[in-house]
Design an enzyme around this catalytic site. Structure first.
Site, PDB file in Angstrom:
ATOM      1  N   LYS A 185       0.826  -1.207   0.000  1.00  0.00           N
ATOM      2  CA  LYS A 185       0.000   0.000   0.000  1.00  0.00           C
ATOM      3  C   LYS A 185       0.871   1.272   0.000  1.00  0.00           C
ATOM      4  O   LYS A 185       2.094   1.204   0.142  1.00  0.00           O
ATOM      5  CB  LYS A 185      -0.936  -0.027   1.209  1.00  0.00           C
ATOM      6  CG  LYS A 185      -1.947  -1.192   1.174  1.00  0.00           C
ATOM      7  CD  LYS A 185      -2.861  -1.165  -0.034  1.00  0.00           C
ATOM      8  CE  LYS A 185      -4.173  -1.884   0.121  1.00  0.00           C
ATOM      9  NZ  LYS A 185      -4.164  -3.346   0.009  1.00  0.00           N
TER      10      LYS A 185
HETATM   11  C1  LIG Z   1      -5.554  -4.221   0.566  1.00  0.00           C
HETATM   12  C2  LIG Z   1      -7.018  -3.997   0.611  1.00  0.00           C
HETATM   13  C3  LIG Z   1      -7.792  -4.382   1.717  1.00  0.00           C
HETATM   14  C4  LIG Z   1      -7.247  -5.213   2.849  1.00  0.00           C
HETATM   15  O1  LIG Z   1      -6.230  -4.605   3.542  1.00  0.00           O
HETATM   16  P1  LIG Z   1      -5.446  -5.435   4.668  1.00  0.00           P
HETATM   17  O2  LIG Z   1      -4.722  -4.380   5.450  1.00  0.00           O
HETATM   18  O3  LIG Z   1      -4.521  -6.359   3.964  1.00  0.00           O
HETATM   19  O4  LIG Z   1      -6.460  -6.146   5.484  1.00  0.00           O
HETATM   20  C5  LIG Z   1      -9.129  -4.050   1.733  1.00  0.00           C
HETATM   21  N1  LIG Z   1      -9.699  -3.398   0.712  1.00  0.00           N
HETATM   22  C6  LIG Z   1      -9.006  -3.026  -0.376  1.00  0.00           C
HETATM   23  C7  LIG Z   1      -9.693  -2.279  -1.466  1.00  0.00           C
HETATM   24  C8  LIG Z   1      -7.640  -3.333  -0.477  1.00  0.00           C
HETATM   25  O5  LIG Z   1      -6.955  -2.998  -1.579  1.00  0.00           O
END
Ligand SMILES: *Cc1c(COP(=O)(O)O)cnc(C)c1O
Length: 382
Positions: A185
């Protein structure tokens, strides 16, 4: 020909200061939730411009707690886009509610407002919106719909840390908002998440339930001035963030504006590079938002998407697809089937979409290589 270096889809690069911060945290002997977590939460709340920021171990955990905090459960329907990561719908099922899939708008790839209205029933209790790729949804319009139908809005802002809508950061618009600090992210703590809200009741509920349902400052009980006494108010979860993660998060947050600046610049170069290529469509950015450019998706025609990915991989260029629509997965087909053509835009976008390499340290020559490869592979295919 000499083999070219692989350009990954995503690359995490930590500075020495971040490595030092984590090392110091390890040396401090306090490995779990403590004052680094508290500091990170305070700084995050300040950055976003929201009253409360509560850290957890993932965005998925934040979404779980958001649904629970809003009392969403058995018998309720929750509207979610199918064009998102599967966590967005999984959490609705964790809560005991039913996910109802909504189509996307073909220009923004965000949830379609008309389809939201069409899919509201007496059972609908909430909408989870996803700021796809970092482009904020039309919050003003969605709030209006939600108000008319008495619905709760939960924002899946996994892509949207640092994004702004009408001048205000995502996370500060009066809803419960969930962020992700997963390794790929825009900013990371390895694994991690944050929930923001201006509502004290929601904040207290989440703060307690992320740690077994015990009183808010329970972690203090291992300090010298702490007490062994605590009460349990809910059957809570083990969803807390650790100081090791937070010490990284504090540094990443301080670099976030710079990250977004660099991402914006790279997307600009991609846009320029494909401006004469009719086979490549990039999404436009409305002037009511600041896009954080978590992803750089392109829509390709003239060549099969899968074929293009394969050829790019052969040319040492990594890409990804965001997303495989949730309603196309086996589990969801079996238990939450949608009618054929119910999610037409989602299905058709999925056939053409791919995400290009995008991270702050992507070099000019790497960007050029991606542009030249994509242009060569799509323009030759006429
Ligand atoms: C990455 C992601 C998540 C989940 O995030 P985590 O921190 O891995 O639980 C949820 N929604 C979207 C749109 C994502 O891209």
């Amino acid at each position: 020909m000499q083999k070219q270096q692989f350009i990954p889809f995503c690359r995490v690069e930590l500075t020495q200061a971040e490595i030092t911060a984590v090392t110091e945290c390890l040396r401090s002997g306090w490995l779990t939730m403590g004052n680094q977590v508290q500091k990170f939460e305070q700084q995050f709340a300040e950055y976003v411009g929201v009253k409360y920021a509560i850290s957890v171990n993932s965005c998925t955990a934040a979404l779980d707690l958001a649904l629970l905090a809003h009392n969403i459960g058995k018998g309720d329907e929750v509207l979610v886009p199918s064009f998102t990561f599967v966590a967005t719908a999984n959490v609705v099922i964790h809560a005991g509610a039913k996910p109802v899939f909504v189509d996307i708008d073909k220009n923004t790839l965000n949830i379609d407002l008309e389809d939201i209205v069409k899919k509201i029933t007496k059972k609908t209790k909430a909408i989870i919106v996803v700021h796809y790729a970092g482009l904020p949804v039309e919050l003003t319009k969605i709030k209006k719909i939600a108000k008319e139908h008495n619905l709760i809005i939960i924002e899946d802002a996994a892509h949207a840390v640092g994004s702004k809508y009408k001048g205000k950061y995502v996370g500060a618009h009066g809803n419960t908002t969930c962020f992700s600090f997963y390794a790929t992210k825009t900013m990371t703590t390895g694994e991690g998440g944050m929930l923001t809200t201006n509502n004290k009741k929601i904040a207290d509920f989440v703060a307690r339930n992320r740690l077994h349902g015990i009183s808010r400052d329970a972690w203090k009980r291992y300090r010298k001035d702490g007490s062994w006494k605590y009460d349990v108010l809910y059957a809570g979860f083990k969803y807390n963030m650790t100081d090791v993660q937070a010490s990284l998060g504090i540094h990443q947050l301080s670099r976030l504006e710079k990250f977004i600046e660099q991402r914006t610049k790279i997307v600009g170069l991609y846009k320029k590079g494909f401006s004469k290529n009719k086979h490549i469509q990039m999404l436009s950015t409305p002037n009511t938002v600041r896009h954080s450019y978590h992803l750089c998706p392109i829509l390709v025609t003239g060549v099969k998407r899968d074929e293009l990915i394969k050829k790019l991989t052969e040319m040492e260029i990594g890409t990804s697809v965001h997303f495989i629509p949730i309603h196309q997965f086996s589990y969801y087909k079996k238990f939450y089937p949608v009618k054929k053509n119910d999610l037409q835009v989602t299905d058709s976008v999925f056939k053409h979409i791919l995400s290009l390499p995008l991270f702050p340290t992507l070099k000019q020559e790497e960007i050029n290589r991606v542009i030249n490869a994509v242009n060569a592979l799509t323009l030759d295919s006429k």
